[in-house]
Design a protein around this motif. Sequence first.
Motif, PDB file in Angstrom:
ATOM      1  N   ALA A 139       0.852  -1.184   0.000  1.00  0.00           N
ATOM      2  CA  ALA A 139       0.000   0.000   0.000  1.00  0.00           C
ATOM      3  C   ALA A 139       0.890   1.237   0.000  1.00  0.00           C
ATOM      4  O   ALA A 139       1.699   1.424   0.915  1.00  0.00           O
ATOM      5  CB  ALA A 139      -0.921   0.000   1.218  1.00  0.00           C
ATOM      6  N   PHE A 140       0.723   2.093  -1.006  1.00  0.00           N
ATOM      7  CA  PHE A 140       1.629   3.234  -1.129  1.00  0.00           C
ATOM      8  C   PHE A 140       1.014   4.328  -1.995  1.00  0.00           C
ATOM      9  O   PHE A 140       0.176   4.056  -2.861  1.00  0.00           O
ATOM     10  CB  PHE A 140       2.965   2.791  -1.726  1.00  0.00           C
ATOM     11  N   PRO A 141       1.445   5.583  -1.790  1.00  0.00           N
ATOM     12  CA  PRO A 141       1.018   6.665  -2.672  1.00  0.00           C
ATOM     13  C   PRO A 141       1.838   6.644  -3.958  1.00  0.00           C
ATOM     14  O   PRO A 141       2.990   6.189  -3.953  1.00  0.00           O
ATOM     15  CB  PRO A 141       1.324   7.925  -1.855  1.00  0.00           C
ATOM     16  N   MET A 142       1.248   7.098  -5.040  1.00  0.00           N
ATOM     17  CA  MET A 142       1.979   7.152  -6.299  1.00  0.00           C
ATOM     18  C   MET A 142       2.799   8.432  -6.361  1.00  0.00           C
ATOM     19  O   MET A 142       2.269   9.535  -6.262  1.00  0.00           O
ATOM     20  CB  MET A 142       1.022   7.114  -7.496  1.00  0.00           C
ATOM     21  N   TYR A 143       4.108   8.277  -6.512  1.00  0.00           N
ATOM     22  CA  TYR A 143       5.012   9.400  -6.713  1.00  0.00           C
ATOM     23  C   TYR A 143       5.673   9.222  -8.075  1.00  0.00           C
ATOM     24  O   TYR A 143       6.314   8.195  -8.327  1.00  0.00           O
ATOM     25  CB  TYR A 143       6.106   9.419  -5.635  1.00  0.00           C
ATOM     26  N   TRP A 144       5.508  10.230  -8.935  1.00  0.00           N
ATOM     27  CA  TRP A 144       6.194  10.218 -10.226  1.00  0.00           C
ATOM     28  C   TRP A 144       5.949   8.913 -11.002  1.00  0.00           C
ATOM     29  O   TRP A 144       6.868   8.267 -11.487  1.00  0.00           O
ATOM     30  CB  TRP A 144       7.691  10.484 -10.053  1.00  0.00           C
ATOM     31  N   TRP A 145       4.678   8.508 -11.077  1.00  0.00           N
ATOM     32  CA  TRP A 145       4.261   7.310 -11.815  1.00  0.00           C
ATOM     33  C   TRP A 145       4.845   6.037 -11.212  1.00  0.00           C
ATOM     34  O   TRP A 145       4.922   5.008 -11.876  1.00  0.00           O
ATOM     35  CB  TRP A 145       4.652   7.400 -13.290  1.00  0.00           C
ATOM     36  N   SER A 146       5.267   6.090  -9.980  1.00  0.00           N
ATOM     37  CA  SER A 146       5.886   4.921  -9.373  1.00  0.00           C
ATOM     38  C   SER A 146       5.604   4.935  -7.873  1.00  0.00           C
ATOM     39  O   SER A 146       4.560   5.409  -7.441  1.00  0.00           O
ATOM     40  CB  SER A 146       7.390   4.899  -9.666  1.00  0.00           C
ATOM     41  N   MET A 147       6.516   4.438  -7.081  1.00  0.00           N
ATOM     42  CA  MET A 147       6.349   4.313  -5.640  1.00  0.00           C
ATOM     43  C   MET A 147       7.320   5.226  -4.891  1.00  0.00           C
ATOM     44  O   MET A 147       8.310   5.694  -5.461  1.00  0.00           O
ATOM     45  CB  MET A 147       6.600   2.855  -5.222  1.00  0.00           C
ATOM     46  N   PRO A 148       7.068   5.491  -3.607  1.00  0.00           N
ATOM     47  CA  PRO A 148       7.994   6.324  -2.822  1.00  0.00           C
ATOM     48  C   PRO A 148       9.369   5.671  -2.695  1.00  0.00           C
ATOM     49  O   PRO A 148       9.515   4.444  -2.778  1.00  0.00           O
ATOM     50  CB  PRO A 148       7.308   6.408  -1.451  1.00  0.00           C
ATOM     51  N   ALA A 149      10.370   6.495  -2.462  1.00  0.00           N
ATOM     52  CA  ALA A 149      11.749   6.014  -2.361  1.00  0.00           C
ATOM     53  C   ALA A 149      11.905   4.982  -1.245  1.00  0.00           C
ATOM     54  O   ALA A 149      12.694   4.034  -1.384  1.00  0.00           O
ATOM     55  CB  ALA A 149      12.697   7.189  -2.120  1.00  0.00           C
ATOM     56  N   LEU A 150      11.166   5.144  -0.154  1.00  0.00           N
ATOM     57  CA  LEU A 150      11.280   4.207   0.960  1.00  0.00           C
ATOM     58  C   LEU A 150      10.890   2.794   0.527  1.00  0.00           C
ATOM     59  O   LEU A 150      11.588   1.816   0.830  1.00  0.00           O
ATOM     60  CB  LEU A 150      10.407   4.664   2.124  1.00  0.00           C
ATOM     61  N   LEU A 151       9.776   2.681  -0.188  1.00  0.00           N
ATOM     62  CA  LEU A 151       9.325   1.364  -0.638  1.00  0.00           C
ATOM     63  C   LEU A 151      10.247   0.819  -1.724  1.00  0.00           C
ATOM     64  O   LEU A 151      10.558  -0.376  -1.744  1.00  0.00           O
ATOM     65  CB  LEU A 151       7.891   1.437  -1.145  1.00  0.00           C
ATOM     66  N   LYS A 152      10.686   1.687  -2.629  1.00  0.00           N
ATOM     67  CA  LYS A 152      11.600   1.237  -3.678  1.00  0.00           C
ATOM     68  C   LYS A 152      12.902   0.733  -3.058  1.00  0.00           C
ATOM     69  O   LYS A 152      13.456  -0.302  -3.474  1.00  0.00           O
ATOM     70  CB  LYS A 152      11.893   2.381  -4.650  1.00  0.00           C
ATOM     71  N   GLY A 153      13.403   1.427  -2.038  1.00  0.00           N
ATOM     72  CA  GLY A 153      14.615   0.974  -1.363  1.00  0.00           C
ATOM     73  C   GLY A 153      14.417  -0.332  -0.622  1.00  0.00           C
ATOM     74  O   GLY A 153      15.331  -1.162  -0.559  1.00  0.00           O
ATOM     75  N   TRP A 154      13.222  -0.514  -0.071  1.00  0.00           N
ATOM     76  CA  TRP A 154      12.901  -1.791   0.584  1.00  0.00           C
ATOM     77  C   TRP A 154      12.976  -2.921  -0.430  1.00  0.00           C
ATOM     78  O   TRP A 154      13.556  -3.973  -0.166  1.00  0.00           O
ATOM     79  CB  TRP A 154      11.505  -1.687   1.197  1.00  0.00           C
ATOM     80  N   ILE A 155      12.405  -2.714  -1.607  1.00  0.00           N
ATOM     81  CA  ILE A 155      12.466  -3.730  -2.654  1.00  0.00           C
ATOM     82  C   ILE A 155      13.903  -3.933  -3.121  1.00  0.00           C
ATOM     83  O   ILE A 155      14.360  -5.068  -3.304  1.00  0.00           O
ATOM     84  CB  ILE A 155      11.546  -3.336  -3.824  1.00  0.00           C
ATOM     85  N   ASP A 156      14.638  -2.847  -3.325  1.00  0.00           N
ATOM     86  CA  ASP A 156      16.039  -2.952  -3.758  1.00  0.00           C
ATOM     87  C   ASP A 156      16.848  -3.846  -2.827  1.00  0.00           C
ATOM     88  O   ASP A 156      17.648  -4.671  -3.266  1.00  0.00           O
ATOM     89  CB  ASP A 156      16.693  -1.569  -3.803  1.00  0.00           C
ATOM     90  N   ARG A 157      16.645  -3.666  -1.536  1.00  0.00           N
ATOM     91  CA  ARG A 157      17.470  -4.372  -0.556  1.00  0.00           C
ATOM     92  C   ARG A 157      16.956  -5.775  -0.238  1.00  0.00           C
ATOM     93  O   ARG A 157      17.757  -6.669   0.050  1.00  0.00           O
ATOM     94  CB  ARG A 157      17.554  -3.561   0.740  1.00  0.00           C
ATOM     95  N   VAL A 158      15.632  -5.953  -0.277  1.00  0.00           N
ATOM     96  CA  VAL A 158      15.044  -7.222   0.162  1.00  0.00           C
ATOM     97  C   VAL A 158      14.926  -8.226  -0.983  1.00  0.00           C
ATOM     98  O   VAL A 158      15.213  -9.411  -0.816  1.00  0.00           O
ATOM     99  CB  VAL A 158      13.671  -6.968   0.821  1.00  0.00           C
TER     100      VAL A 158
END
Length: 219
Positions: free
Chosen positions: A82-101
């Motif tokens: 669950a996340f707000p749309m930023y710049w046609w994508s997801m917030p940096a926090l969630l993107k970083g979570w995916i990057d690392r996990v």
Amino acid sequence: MTALVVVSHSDPDSLTHSVARSISDAIRTTGGAVETADLAAENFDPRFAIADQNLFRGNGTTPADVMAEQERIDRADHLILAFPMYWWSMPALLKGWIDRVFVSGWAYEYNPGVELVKKLDRLTVHLVVIAGDDAESFERHRVHDAFRTQIERGIVEYCGATVGSTTFVYESDSRTREDLGVEISEIGIAMAARVQDQHPSVDTRNTPAPVDSNSHAGV
């Protein structure tokens, strides 16, 4: 069925958190097991640091915070983001979570010259996106196509998981809280049904909406 709801927003009173709570409450009401990961409240570090680089290069170990997130996902059959749309994508926090996990060795296995192994085929992922714009604007600008390419296909399916549903809450900045509250409640009920009954993939991105709004600050 068990679910992990991951919410990415710094304001606990935001619509994003309201959606996450509605989903979690509805799943519990139907007798399902659900865990919530509030990335902001838990101070998850989204930076892909040297320890992550070493792991990626094959000469390091999984950082403890990343391992804890992987273990949470391993306990779930359904992952709900669950996340707000930023710049046609997801917030940096969630993107970083995916990057690392979602790293090689756990989410997938890739080595040059060897066929890609997708390791999350047991997992169903649902996306619930809080958006400022209306559905017609999304169609006009092909935002749905962007989500399909970069998130559904580029992340979820790349790791072998199934896209269970993609739901957009349109016009989050311009509709009344009462109106949004009704929709958020309906989303919770629908998501609980998908988790419990394993309904087939659902695309709910085309709900009509008349007002055009580009802000995302309050979502």
